[in-house]
Design a protein around this motif. Sequence first.
Motif, PDB file in Angstrom:
ATOM      1  N   LEU A  61       0.822  -1.210   0.000  1.00 13.96           N
ATOM      2  CA  LEU A  61       0.000   0.000   0.000  1.00 13.96           C
ATOM      3  C   LEU A  61       0.858   1.262   0.000  1.00 13.96           C
ATOM      4  CD1 LEU A  61      -2.899  -1.160   2.329  1.00 13.96           C
ATOM      5  CD2 LEU A  61      -2.970  -0.812  -0.156  1.00 13.96           C
ATOM      6  N   ARG A  62       2.036   1.213   0.601  1.00 19.74           N
ATOM      7  CA  ARG A  62       2.954   2.359   0.475  1.00 19.74           C
ATOM      8  C   ARG A  62       3.407   2.517  -0.971  1.00 19.74           C
ATOM      9  NH1 ARG A  62       5.151   0.085   5.236  1.00 19.74           N
ATOM     10  NH2 ARG A  62       6.936  -0.738   4.051  1.00 19.74           N
ATOM     11  N   VAL A  63       3.698   1.398  -1.625  1.00 21.42           N
ATOM     12  CA  VAL A  63       4.073   1.454  -3.038  1.00 21.42           C
ATOM     13  C   VAL A  63       2.930   2.024  -3.868  1.00 21.42           C
ATOM     14  CG1 VAL A  63       4.734   0.084  -5.065  1.00 21.42           C
ATOM     15  CG2 VAL A  63       5.759  -0.410  -2.838  1.00 21.42           C
ATOM     16  N   LEU A  64       1.707   1.656  -3.542  1.00 26.91           N
ATOM     17  CA  LEU A  64       0.548   2.185  -4.257  1.00 26.91           C
ATOM     18  C   LEU A  64       0.457   3.701  -4.104  1.00 26.91           C
ATOM     19  CD1 LEU A  64      -2.011   1.673  -5.905  1.00 26.91           C
ATOM     20  CD2 LEU A  64      -3.211   1.228  -3.759  1.00 26.91           C
ATOM     21  N   VAL A  65       0.683   4.206  -2.900  1.00 24.36           N
ATOM     22  CA  VAL A  65       0.706   5.662  -2.687  1.00 24.36           C
ATOM     23  C   VAL A  65       1.767   6.298  -3.579  1.00 24.36           C
ATOM     24  CG1 VAL A  65       1.219   7.484  -1.009  1.00 24.36           C
ATOM     25  CG2 VAL A  65      -0.199   5.544  -0.341  1.00 24.36           C
ATOM     26  N   ASN A  66       2.926   5.667  -3.650  1.00 21.29           N
ATOM     27  CA  ASN A  66       4.014   6.205  -4.467  1.00 21.29           C
ATOM     28  C   ASN A  66       3.663   6.196  -5.961  1.00 21.29           C
ATOM     29  OD1 ASN A  66       5.415   6.398  -2.067  1.00 21.29           O
ATOM     30  ND2 ASN A  66       6.768   4.661  -2.467  1.00 21.29           N
ATOM     31  N   VAL A  67       3.056   5.105  -6.429  1.00 16.95           N
ATOM     32  CA  VAL A  67       2.661   5.025  -7.837  1.00 16.95           C
ATOM     33  C   VAL A  67       1.686   6.149  -8.172  1.00 16.95           C
ATOM     34  CG1 VAL A  67       1.356   3.677  -9.535  1.00 16.95           C
ATOM     35  CG2 VAL A  67       3.068   2.548  -8.108  1.00 16.95           C
ATOM     36  N   PRO A 163       8.165  11.632  -4.690  1.00 17.12           N
ATOM     37  CA  PRO A 163       7.923  12.869  -3.947  1.00 17.12           C
ATOM     38  C   PRO A 163       7.888  12.637  -2.429  1.00 17.12           C
ATOM     39  CG  PRO A 163       6.490  12.764  -5.854  1.00 17.12           C
ATOM     40  CD  PRO A 163       7.183  11.436  -5.768  1.00 17.12           C
ATOM     41  N   ARG A 164       8.518  13.547  -1.703  1.00 19.52           N
ATOM     42  CA  ARG A 164       8.610  13.405  -0.256  1.00 19.52           C
ATOM     43  C   ARG A 164       7.229  13.297   0.399  1.00 19.52           C
ATOM     44  NH1 ARG A 164      12.622  14.586   3.347  1.00 19.52           N
ATOM     45  NH2 ARG A 164      13.853  15.507   1.666  1.00 19.52           N
ATOM     46  N   ALA A 165       6.261  14.062  -0.123  1.00 14.94           N
ATOM     47  CA  ALA A 165       4.920  14.032   0.468  1.00 14.94           C
ATOM     48  C   ALA A 165       4.305  12.640   0.372  1.00 14.94           C
ATOM     49  CB  ALA A 165       4.020  15.055  -0.221  1.00 14.94           C
ATOM     50  N   ALA A 166       4.542  11.950  -0.738  1.00 16.06           N
ATOM     51  CA  ALA A 166       4.006  10.596  -0.894  1.00 16.06           C
ATOM     52  C   ALA A 166       4.675   9.642   0.084  1.00 16.06           C
ATOM     53  CB  ALA A 166       4.206  10.108  -2.327  1.00 16.06           C
ATOM     54  N   LEU A 167       5.989   9.745   0.233  1.00 14.01           N
ATOM     55  CA  LEU A 167       6.701   8.886   1.182  1.00 14.01           C
ATOM     56  C   LEU A 167       6.180   9.104   2.602  1.00 14.01           C
ATOM     57  CD1 LEU A 167      10.284   9.418  -0.227  1.00 14.01           C
ATOM     58  CD2 LEU A 167       8.957   7.293  -0.388  1.00 14.01           C
ATOM     59  N   TYR A 174       0.627   3.558   6.690  1.00 13.49           N
ATOM     60  CA  TYR A 174       0.924   2.124   6.634  1.00 13.49           C
ATOM     61  C   TYR A 174       2.296   1.848   7.257  1.00 13.49           C
ATOM     62  CZ  TYR A 174      -2.649   2.834   3.054  1.00 13.49           C
ATOM     63  OH  TYR A 174      -3.784   3.219   2.372  1.00 13.49           O
ATOM     64  N   PRO A 175       2.341   1.645   8.566  1.00 16.32           N
ATOM     65  CA  PRO A 175       3.626   1.440   9.253  1.00 16.32           C
ATOM     66  C   PRO A 175       4.403   0.249   8.709  1.00 16.32           C
ATOM     67  CG  PRO A 175       1.849   1.820  10.820  1.00 16.32           C
ATOM     68  CD  PRO A 175       1.202   1.650   9.487  1.00 16.32           C
ATOM     69  N   ASN A 176       5.697   0.271   8.916  1.00 15.95           N
ATOM     70  CA  ASN A 176       6.593  -0.744   8.363  1.00 15.95           C
ATOM     71  C   ASN A 176       6.248  -2.140   8.843  1.00 15.95           C
ATOM     72  OD1 ASN A 176       9.331  -2.356   8.275  1.00 15.95           O
ATOM     73  ND2 ASN A 176       9.509  -0.662   6.814  1.00 15.95           N
ATOM     74  N   ALA A 177       5.903  -2.279  10.118  1.00 12.80           N
ATOM     75  CA  ALA A 177       5.446  -3.563  10.686  1.00 12.80           C
ATOM     76  C   ALA A 177       6.429  -4.705  10.441  1.00 12.80           C
ATOM     77  CB  ALA A 177       4.059  -3.924  10.138  1.00 12.80           C
ATOM     78  N   GLY A 178       7.722  -4.382  10.476  1.00 13.84           N
ATOM     79  CA  GLY A 178       8.735  -5.422  10.372  1.00 13.84           C
ATOM     80  C   GLY A 178       9.081  -5.858   8.968  1.00 13.84           C
ATOM     81  N   PHE A 179       8.570  -5.170   7.943  1.00 11.11           N
ATOM     82  CA  PHE A 179       8.808  -5.629   6.575  1.00 11.11           C
ATOM     83  C   PHE A 179      10.289  -5.604   6.212  1.00 11.11           C
ATOM     84  CE2 PHE A 179       9.139  -4.836   1.959  1.00 11.11           C
ATOM     85  CZ  PHE A 179       8.558  -6.003   1.502  1.00 11.11           C
TER      86      PHE A 179
END
Length: 204
Positions: A61-67, A163-167, A174-179
């Motif tokens: 989901l973080r990747v989706l935000v970035n896309v 973009p920094r805002a997306a990151l 969506y926290p890292n949760a150990g990924f």
Amino acid sequence: SRPGLSKGSSGEAVSANFELPAMPGPGEWSSSDPERAFDAHFEPLDSLLGPDRRGYRNHCLRVLVNVRALAPSLDLAPVIVALVFHDLALWTHRTVDYIEPSAELAQRHLERVGPADWLAPVDVMIRWHHKQRRYAGPHAEFAEPFRRADMGDFTFGLMGAVPRAALQEGRGRYPNAGFHRMLFLRTLGRLATRPWSPFPMLRW
């Protein structure tokens, strides 16, 4: 397919008869609500992913935000399917050499439920998402923002020009949760057994 366990190209044990769980077809979901659409595909994988479920979901989901930040007008429907499968063979095949088997799982899914015109863009998104240089081949309009989006998340924004805002949005929602810890441990395991090939997922 052959039953039981076999040896993959990396020499690691892989599941040769993994059966994909039932996932929704294209008429059963809409990319107008991307997170809900992603979860509709992702929830059948809960038992497979076990304790890594939240980490992988949030990475996707973080990747989706970035896309979305990199390609605001892109059709997200094939992207959602690619996200579900792009690292999946880490669990189905228990290997860090996961690019090809992950792409094959996605192809099996799309051959089952369609649509056929997503086969090629989903395939290139998965096969080239660890390419270290710009992707300029077929379906680059999908593969290049997907590649940069994944790289941005994997490197905590150091690469990919996201973009920094997306990151910041992705990390906040969506926290890292150990990924990343999971990836580090998997890579250590690969390094201990195959030090000559610690990063087989990378493409140049």
